[in-house]
Design a protein around this motif. Sequence first.
Motif, PDB file in Angstrom:
ATOM      1  N   ASP A 167     -18.861  12.629  73.969  1.00  0.00           N
ATOM      2  CA  ASP A 167     -19.578  11.397  75.116  1.00  0.00           C
ATOM      3  C   ASP A 167     -19.951  12.578  75.889  1.00  0.00           C
ATOM      4  O   ASP A 167     -19.023  13.400  76.441  1.00  0.00           O
ATOM      5  CB  ASP A 167     -18.357  10.718  75.977  1.00  0.00           C
TER       6      ASP A 167
ATOM      7  N   ALA B 217     -12.210   4.784  70.458  1.00  0.00           N
ATOM      8  CA  ALA B 217     -13.623   4.407  68.853  1.00  0.00           C
ATOM      9  C   ALA B 217     -12.188   5.009  68.213  1.00  0.00           C
ATOM     10  O   ALA B 217     -12.971   3.823  67.176  1.00  0.00           O
ATOM     11  CB  ALA B 217     -13.776   5.933  69.177  1.00  0.00           C
ATOM     12  N   ARG B 218     -11.147   5.366  68.333  1.00  0.00           N
ATOM     13  CA  ARG B 218     -10.538   4.232  67.072  1.00  0.00           C
ATOM     14  C   ARG B 218     -10.184   3.195  66.777  1.00  0.00           C
ATOM     15  O   ARG B 218     -10.184   2.575  65.942  1.00  0.00           O
ATOM     16  CB  ARG B 218      -9.019   5.456  67.254  1.00  0.00           C
TER      17      ARG B 218
ATOM     18  N   LEU C 220     -15.872  12.993  67.978  1.00  0.00           N
ATOM     19  CA  LEU C 220     -15.780  11.743  69.000  1.00  0.00           C
ATOM     20  C   LEU C 220     -16.872  13.064  70.529  1.00  0.00           C
ATOM     21  O   LEU C 220     -16.309  14.478  69.900  1.00  0.00           O
ATOM     22  CB  LEU C 220     -14.831  11.223  70.021  1.00  0.00           C
TER      23      LEU C 220
ATOM     24  N   THR D 188     -11.727   8.270  75.707  1.00  0.00           N
ATOM     25  CA  THR D 188     -12.273   7.820  75.305  1.00  0.00           C
ATOM     26  C   THR D 188     -11.826   7.697  73.795  1.00  0.00           C
ATOM     27  O   THR D 188     -12.655   6.936  72.717  1.00  0.00           O
ATOM     28  CB  THR D 188     -13.364   8.560  75.365  1.00  0.00           C
ATOM     29  N   PHE D 189     -11.630   8.759  73.254  1.00  0.00           N
ATOM     30  CA  PHE D 189     -10.893   8.748  71.664  1.00  0.00           C
ATOM     31  C   PHE D 189     -10.575   7.489  71.421  1.00  0.00           C
ATOM     32  O   PHE D 189     -10.814   6.671  70.749  1.00  0.00           O
ATOM     33  CB  PHE D 189     -10.282  10.593  71.208  1.00  0.00           C
TER      34      PHE D 189
ATOM     35  N   THR E  48     -20.019   8.069  72.184  1.00  0.00           N
ATOM     36  CA  THR E  48     -20.034   7.394  73.665  1.00  0.00           C
ATOM     37  C   THR E  48     -21.308   7.945  74.561  1.00  0.00           C
ATOM     38  O   THR E  48     -21.514   9.023  74.172  1.00  0.00           O
ATOM     39  CB  THR E  48     -18.951   6.932  73.991  1.00  0.00           C
TER      40      THR E  48
ATOM     41  N   CYS F 179     -20.971   4.576  68.901  1.00  0.00           N
ATOM     42  CA  CYS F 179     -19.526   3.573  69.709  1.00  0.00           C
ATOM     43  C   CYS F 179     -19.407   3.044  71.064  1.00  0.00           C
ATOM     44  O   CYS F 179     -19.954   3.534  72.348  1.00  0.00           O
ATOM     45  CB  CYS F 179     -18.425   4.025  70.067  1.00  0.00           C
TER      46      CYS F 179
END
Length: 303
Positions: free
Chosen positions: A128, A113-114, A126, A109-110, A202, A284
């Motif tokens: 979530d 986002a990155r 981050l 997930t990171f 997220t 995000c």
Amino acid sequence: MGSNTVHLLVVDAHAGAAPLPAHSHKAELRLAELLDEGGAIGPEGIDRLIATISGALLSAEDKGVQELLPFATSAVREASNVDEVIARVRAETGVDLVVLSGEEEARLTFLAARRWYGWSAGKLLLLDIGGGSLEVAYGIDEEPDAAVSLPLGAGRLTAGWLPGDPPDAADVRALRRHVRAQIAGTVGEFTRSGRPERVVATSKTFKQLARIAGAARSSEGAYVQRTLSRKSLEEWVPKLAAMTTEQRTTLPGVSEGRAPQLLAGALVAEGAMDLFAVDELEVCPWALREGVILRHLDHLPVR
């Protein structure tokens, strides 16, 4: 296969390009709420999961999908009969289900986002909130320097801590203490590297909380900035606690299936923002699914 939904996302993608969504097929199963007293997904839950996967496979075939990346998160991962679930899914659908660890969830997930925000975002924090777990990741690269998964999903907490509708005030206070104690034990791992330059979140929970706090609706597109402030969240938590599930469904952007979990999710979001000293975060559009796709594309040759 998440704790709340089974979601097929069809994308037009190749290495070096953004995965463009072409079709979405979603079914709410709330697997986290189907665990029996022993922590197993019962026969009815497995049957429903298999039926839903079969429907997703038909949809994928109709859309001309060439490659399938099937994965599951905390509800399947933490089921005491996870091996049985995987075996039955494979036997009855042909799908080899990959079960992600909590840390893998956070890292993928990171990555999403990155890639969405780019290197200019600097040090990224981050958050979530899923149905079964909370993922937190922090770093300056595509791989986070720190990543943890905590059993603080909105569905899990609602089922285990908030039986009333509306919930009893004592239950809400008890859950608030539990959430903050769990998060507090991880804060030091993240703060030792300094304050993040950007905080993003997220998941459907954060999207709904931002929406009821005044953010743009989803129909306005992915490129519209959506933020959530701690001040707004602190104002909304007592309001959500006083509402019944039916009353929450009247709020903007809150679906009938997610309404029961919204208070628990809000308590987790509020606790995380408070303990990590986050005044405002940005929602995000990309999350775990995009992270899985991006990681897969990274291993393909660029056209």
